[in-house]
Design an enzyme around this catalytic site. Structure first.
Site, PDB file in Angstrom:
ATOM      1  N   LYS A 141      -1.687  -3.173  -7.976  1.00  0.00           N
ATOM      2  CA  LYS A 141      -0.887  -3.022  -6.747  1.00  0.00           C
ATOM      3  C   LYS A 141      -0.237  -1.635  -6.708  1.00  0.00           C
ATOM      4  CE  LYS A 141      -1.661  -6.978  -4.872  1.00  0.00           C
ATOM      5  NZ  LYS A 141      -2.475  -7.044  -3.639  1.00  0.00           N
ATOM      6  N   SER A 180       3.290  -5.841  -3.764  1.00  0.00           N
ATOM      7  CA  SER A 180       4.084  -6.874  -4.434  1.00  0.00           C
ATOM      8  C   SER A 180       5.340  -6.301  -5.075  1.00  0.00           C
ATOM      9  CB  SER A 180       3.230  -7.539  -5.521  1.00  0.00           C
ATOM     10  OG  SER A 180       4.015  -8.346  -6.368  1.00  0.00           O
ATOM     11  N   TYR A 221      -2.639  -6.836 -13.223  1.00  0.00           N
ATOM     12  CA  TYR A 221      -2.562  -7.249 -11.811  1.00  0.00           C
ATOM     13  C   TYR A 221      -1.519  -6.386 -11.101  1.00  0.00           C
ATOM     14  CZ  TYR A 221      -0.527  -9.368  -7.757  1.00  0.00           C
ATOM     15  OH  TYR A 221       0.001  -9.542  -6.514  1.00  0.00           O
TER      16      TYR A 221
END
Ligand code: WQD
Length: 347
Positions: free
Chosen positions: A160, A131, A156
């Site tokens: 990644k 991302s 979150y």
């Protein structure tokens, strides 16, 4: 060329989800045979009906959690896979702040299990769903892959960034896998058939589903999170990419890995349109495309939002022979058509 039963099999974790289901369509259209693994914790089985309507046939699907080592081992044993596309992950930024361990455990353990099973069953190719959130607020725009990653804005986003490091370190340890991490910008829209699309659970956090639900009367009004940024109209800038363009980028990444002759390979590539759009311009474009007036107000900034981020897509053009082809108008038209189809089915 449509896939047949003896086409190269690709494991698609999270394949019933928003990006996963659209990538399943592109895989079949490109002659691959997808094998979906999804525990339906953040997706709906109706996506499988949508896929059947588009493809004219069922897709193999295992209702399995990617952290279930025995079940995943059985799937690798049974299905002769040539590659993996790993979408399955928890992705709610706000929830990750409240429950960090749930995110680190789920998102990292599932990746590490795949990185153990792939060499065990001689599955060489992995495309990983990363991302643009790893960039934080880039100093220079458009942002290139050489831009140093900033401390993640959320657990979150950190999963990644850590996932990219885990993959890089495993490849550097000469484990025989070839991997591409695709850094998505903002995926939007839906398949033009309106048979599959985004299914946000509860109140949408993301802009486009909130816009379409407001236009459909499900939400009374959209709040624009701040208009005092240093941007053309004061609202945040993002790179909104049609989910079918994003899906096709995954097929190109698999093809690139198939052509790579070394035993190990690792690279990261931005997948966006290369164009930044403000929130107010998204609203204006949506109103033009949908022919509806959107009810919105300007509210305070949202914590954690970066001011501007959009992709430099030179590397994707060069390495994947890929570029986004769908316009913002098409993305918003397809998102609206999907919302209207959803509303019909829930009436
Ligand atoms: C876009 C813009 C908001 C809702 C998120 C994840 C990121 C990635 C893509 C997974 C922002 C504004 C939004 C609303 C608004 N996902 N907005 N009112 O935050 O850019 O990225 O999705 O990898 O990790 O963080 O997307 O759609 O939430 O917001 O004004 O009701 O729309 O402030 O400027 P975001 P978003």
């Amino acid at each position: 060329m449509a896939a047949s039963r003896n086409s190269p099999k690709i494991l698609v974790t999270g394949g019933a989800g928003f990006i996963g289901s659209h990538t399943v369509v592109s895989l079949v259209e490109a002659g691959f045979e997808p094998v979906i693994v999804d525990d339906f914790s953040n997706s709906q089985r109706s996506a499988l009906d949508g896929l059947r309507a588009i493809l004219g046939r069922d897709v193999i699907c295992y209702s399995v959690n990617c952290n279930d080592a025995d079940a995943m081992d059985d799937i690798f044993k049974k299905e002769e896979l040539t590659g993996v596309i790993h979408f399955a992950a928890y992705k709610a930024v706000g929830e990750s702040v409240a429950q960090p361990l749930k995110y680190y455990r789920n998102n990292l353990d599932s990746l590490m299990l795949l990185l153990e099973l792939m060499p065990k069953y001689k599955v060489p190719n992995l495309v990983f769903s990363s991302s643009c959130t790893v960039y934080g607020q880039p100093e220079k725009l458009p942002v290139t892959e050489e831009t140093p990653r900033l401390p993640a804005q959320s657990p979150y986003g950190n999963t990644k960034a850590i996932s990219e490091d885990i993959i890089r370190d495993v490849v550097q340890a000469k484990v025989p896998i070839k991997t591409m991490a695709l850094r998505y910008f903002n995926p939007v829209g839906a398949h033009p058939s309106a048979e599959i699309g985004e299914l946000p659970l509860g109140v949408p956090a993301n802009l486009i589903p909130f816009i379409t639900q407001t236009a459909a009367g499900i939400r009374s009004s959209l709040t624009v999170y701040g208009d005092d940024y240093n941007t053309p109209d004061g609202t945040c800038v993002r790179d909104y990419i049609h989910v079918m363009d994003l899906a096709e980028a995954h097929v190109q990444a698999l093809r690139k890995l198939n052509e790579t002759t070394t035993d190990t390979f690792y690279d990261v590539i931005n997948i966006g349109t290369g164009k930044g759009e403000t929130v107010l311009n998204i609203i204006k474009t949506f109103e033009q495309e949908a022919g509806v007036k959107l009810n919105y107000t300007i509210g305070p900034r949202r914590a954690g939002d970066v001011e501007q981020v959009y992709a430099d897509v030179t590397k994707a053009n060069r390495e994947l022979n890929w570029k986004a082809s769908r316009s913002l108008g098409e993305s918003l038209r397809d998102a609206w058509r999907w919302q209207q189809k959803l509303d019909q089915s829930t009436r």
